[in-house]
Every structure is written in structure tokens, then in C-alpha cells.
Design an enzyme around this catalytic site. Structure first.
Site, short mmCIF file in Angstrom:
data_model
loop_
_atom_site.label_atom_id
_atom_site.label_comp_id
_atom_site.label_asym_id
_atom_site.label_seq_id
_atom_site.Cartn_x
_atom_site.Cartn_y
_atom_site.Cartn_z
CG ASP A 119 64.13 119.19 21.57
OD1 ASP A 119 64.16 118.71 20.42
OD2 ASP A 119 64.22 118.49 22.60
N GLY A 165 60.77 114.61 25.88
CA GLY A 165 61.49 115.69 26.56
C GLY A 165 62.81 115.31 27.20
CB THR A 190 55.90 116.92 20.58
OG1 THR A 190 55.49 115.64 20.06
CG2 THR A 190 55.00 117.26 21.75
CE LYS A 219 45.43 116.49 20.64
NZ LYS A 219 43.96 116.35 20.47
CD GLN A 254 56.52 111.76 21.31
OE1 GLN A 254 56.46 112.83 20.68
NE2 GLN A 254 57.36 110.81 20.99
CB CYS A 296 64.82 99.47 11.72
SG CYS A 296 63.45 100.23 10.82
#
Length: 395
Positions: free
Chosen positions: A165, A171, A189, A192, A194, A358
Site C-alpha cells: 500500500d 491505514g 507513508t 509521521k 499518520q 474541490c
């Protein structure tokens, strides 16, 4: 002293009111439902050529305030910009330096803001990517679980498969693949914040034997074909146009022969990857995603193919992302008081404009979201994919 509006603003028919710093108000059309409160006198002249970057930047920096629902604010400000500015088709594609240090700093700027802030408006698994609405009426929680399931089905995950992943976030997908499909997952990733929360959740669910999360740059991934499947969600937007060949070659080197690679990410409207007009892309580059670069579907597809992967399926989820962002924006607007305690005022202003903007951009077709499934065929050209997509929709 009586303030005069610039001539360009005097003949508009927009549901917009301007309120000046001295209390004077000007309606730019009947029944205004959005108010721009001008706090800086210099902005009055700038409003005659209101790029989306300039309007958004003035709000972020506190030079103007916005009254009305944030979705209506975005729509009306775009109509104001469109009425007074032409799309600049001469804009050049963004090209930025993308070394490891620069990318790590950009990721930290965006994702290390505050886990508690993201928890206010993301789903419980904190999936910060396009959800999948099978009927259109799902809750955000249901649609994000459906996205995880859709990705795992496309990858034809089986118990015991080793899944890479790339850009694993907090996660959520890694845990889902392990819990629901029995896969062993290695997630990476550059954030830090996350990583810390992601590891906590892996431990809380008792998935430590199946899920390993690491702080690692994609360029440092092993190239020995050890993974059965690869998934990359919302990651390649940070890679940069110049590094797309290396990114695709790295995914090719990580997966075994016969293995599958899924790339899920935002794609540009223009084939050369230049940003959308009237400054919207400039605002995101300046305030939201430093060094972010969106490739067109044709560009990323070419690099995937040149790396040696065979594209076998492409799906656009543009409207799904518009709906996802509507959910995120609404949830943030419902939690503004709590959000103000988690992040600085300027950051909250950025995210309010960014999420609602967005949602509008995806709905208008300024940008897209594509899932691209590719296979690393065996030396003889064979692979193990089924003949049809029937297994995806009739499991």
C-alpha cells in the site's frame, strides 16, 4: 468619502452583496445570498479582475470575510470570476523539484496538520480519498467501506496475498484488506502523524501479524518483486510530472510477475497537465498541496505502459469525488467551532475553501479521478485475470 465601485462590477446580475469596511453595501444583483465583506480598501479595485486565487487568498489572509453557505460562496465567486475574466489557456504546466526532502516537507505540511482536525470531517477509518457510492444514497462511512471493497475486488485479493500500500495514510485500507480479505499488508507513508495513529489502530484491532506500516519514500521500496499486489491511493498527485517514470518503474519492480497494480488518483483536465484556469490551481499550489502536480489520464497511462505494466481496466470516479467532498465540506462546516480549537485560523480558512472548492471543481469537470488497474504479465504474456468483470459486481 463615498466609495465608487469599479465600472466592471456595476452591471453584473449576481446574487452577491459587497459590504465595505465602512458599512456601505452594494448589491450586484437581485436577492443576494452571498456577501463579500471587504476589510482591505485595496481589494475594491482588485475585484474588477477577481481570479479565484486572489479571492481565496484574500479570505485566507483575513482581507475579506464571506457570508453565506460555503458551497454557494464558491459557486457565486466562480460566476463573478467567470463574468470578468477569461480562462487563460496559455498557463504552462507546473514543474517542480521533487527530491526526497522536498516531498517529505510537502507531505508533512498537508498531512501532519492535526489528526484530531481530520477526524472531525473524515469517516471513522479516516479515508482521505474518493469514496465509492454504489447507489448515490450511501453515508460517507458506507461509501468509504465500499471504496475499500471495490479496490480489493479489483485487485482480486486472496487470503495470504502480500499487498503493498503506497501512501497508506492512516491505514484504513491496509486494515480492511487484512481484516476482510486475509491479505498481508506493507504500507508506507511520509507523514509521521499518520504513521503514529495508523500503527495505534493496527494494534487496537489485533492486526500486527498482518499489517506493517513504515515511514518510507516510494523510491526506497524493494525491487525484488516480493509483492503479489500493489495499491496506490491518492499518492501519485505528489510525485511530480518529472518523476512519474521512476514512480511507475518502482511499482513494476515491486510486484511479482502476474501481479496487479492499482493506481487511484486525481487526474488533470488538460492533456499537458496544466492547472485549471482563473487561478484555482494556483490557490491549491500555494496554500494546500505545495508541489502537487496532476497528470492527465493519457500521461500517467503512458508512463505505466512504458514501465512494462499492461493496463487492463480504467474507471472514472469524478462524480463520486464530488459527492465525497460535499460530505467532507458539510461535516467541516458543522464542526467549525471544534475545528478552530485544533488548527490555526488561517489553516481552517484554507480547508473551508479547499474542500468546498474541490467539490465544485469535480462537479464541473475541471479535474477527474481515475482508477487504473494494470498487470505485470508473465514472460509469455499470460496473466491470471478473469475474462470479464462479472466477479467485481456479482461476488
Amino acid at each position: 468619502m463615498l466609495v465608487q465601485l469599479p465600472p466592471a462590477l456595476q452591471n453584473l446580475q449576481l446574487p452577491l452583496r459587497l459590504r465595505l469596511w465602512d458599512g456601505h453595501e452594494f448589491n450586484l444583483g437581485p436577492e443576494p445570498n452571498v456577501t463579500i465583506v471587504v476589510k482591505d480598501p485595496q481589494l475594491v479595485a482588485q475585484l474588477s479582475h477577481p481570479s479565484l486565487d486572489a479571492l481565496g487568498g484574500a479570505f485566507v489572509e483575513g482581507k475579506l470575510e464571506l457570508e453565506g453557505s460555503i458551497s454557494e460562496v464558491i459557486r457565486v465567486c466562480d460566476e463573478l470570476s467567470q463574468a470578468l475574466l477569461a480562462d487563460d489557456e496559455s498557463d504552462q504546466p507546473v514543474r517542480s523539484l521533487h527530491d526526497k526532502a522536498t516531498d517529505a516537507a510537502a507531505i508533512s505540511y498537508h498531512y501532519d496538520l492535526s489528526n484530531a482536525f481530520y477526524q472531525l470531517w473524515l469517516d471513522s477509518d479516516m479515508a482521505y480519498s474518493c469514496a465509492y457510492f454504489e447507489t448515490g444514497s450511501e453515508t460517507l462511512e458506507q461509501a468509504q467501506q465500499a471504496k475499500f471493497r471495490h479496490l480489493c475486488r479489483k485487485l482480486r485479493l486472496q487470503p495470504g496475498d502480500y499487498l503493498l500500500d503506497v501512501g497508506c495514510g492512516w491505514g484504513g485500507l491496509a486494515r480492511y484488506a487484512a481484516r476482510e480479505f486475509g491479505a498481508k499488508v506493507f504500507g508506507i507513508t511520509l507523514s509521521k502523524e499518520q504513521l503514529a495513529l495508523g500503527r495505534e489502530r493496527v494494534k487496537a484491532e489485533g492486526l500486527e501479524d498482518l499489517v506493517e506500516l513504515q515511514l518510507l519514500d516510494y523510491r526506497d521500496l524493494p525491487q525484488d518483486g516480493r509483492f503479489d499486489k500493489v495499491v496506490s491511493v491518492g499518492m501519485f498527485e505528489h510525485v511530480g510530472h518529472a518523476n512519474l517514470p521512476e514512480y511507475c518503474r518502482t511499482l513494476f519492480g515491486a510486484v511479482r510477475e502476474g501481479g496487479l497494480v492499482m493506481n487511484h488518483g486525481i487526474t488533470a483536465k488538460h492533456t499537458d497537465g496544466r492547472p485549471v484556469g482563473r487561478g484555482a490551481g494556483d490557490f491549491i499550489e500555494r496554500y494546500v498541496f505545495p508541489n502537487g502536480e496532476l497528470p492527465h489520464l493519457s500521461m500517467i497511462s503512458a508512463h505505466i505502459s512504458e514501465a512494462g505494466l499492461e493496463i487492463v481496466d480504467v474507471e472514472s470516479l469524478r462524480m463520486h469525488y464530488a459527492r465525497t467532498l460535499d460530505h467532507w465540506s458539510e461535516r467541516l462546516e458543522d464542526n467549525l467551532e471544534a475545528a478552530a480549537k485544533q488548527v490555526p485560523e488561517q489553516a481552517l480558512r484554507i480547508w473551508r475553501v479547499y474542500l468546498a472548492g474541490c467539490a465544485y471543481a469535480f462537479a464541473k469537470g475541471w479535474i477527474n479521478l481515475h482508477q487504473i488497474l494494470a498487470v505485470k504479465a508473465h514472460a509469455d504474456g499470460s496473466h491470471e485475470l478473469p475474462w470479464t468483470r462479472d466477479d467485481l459486481y456479482n461476488p
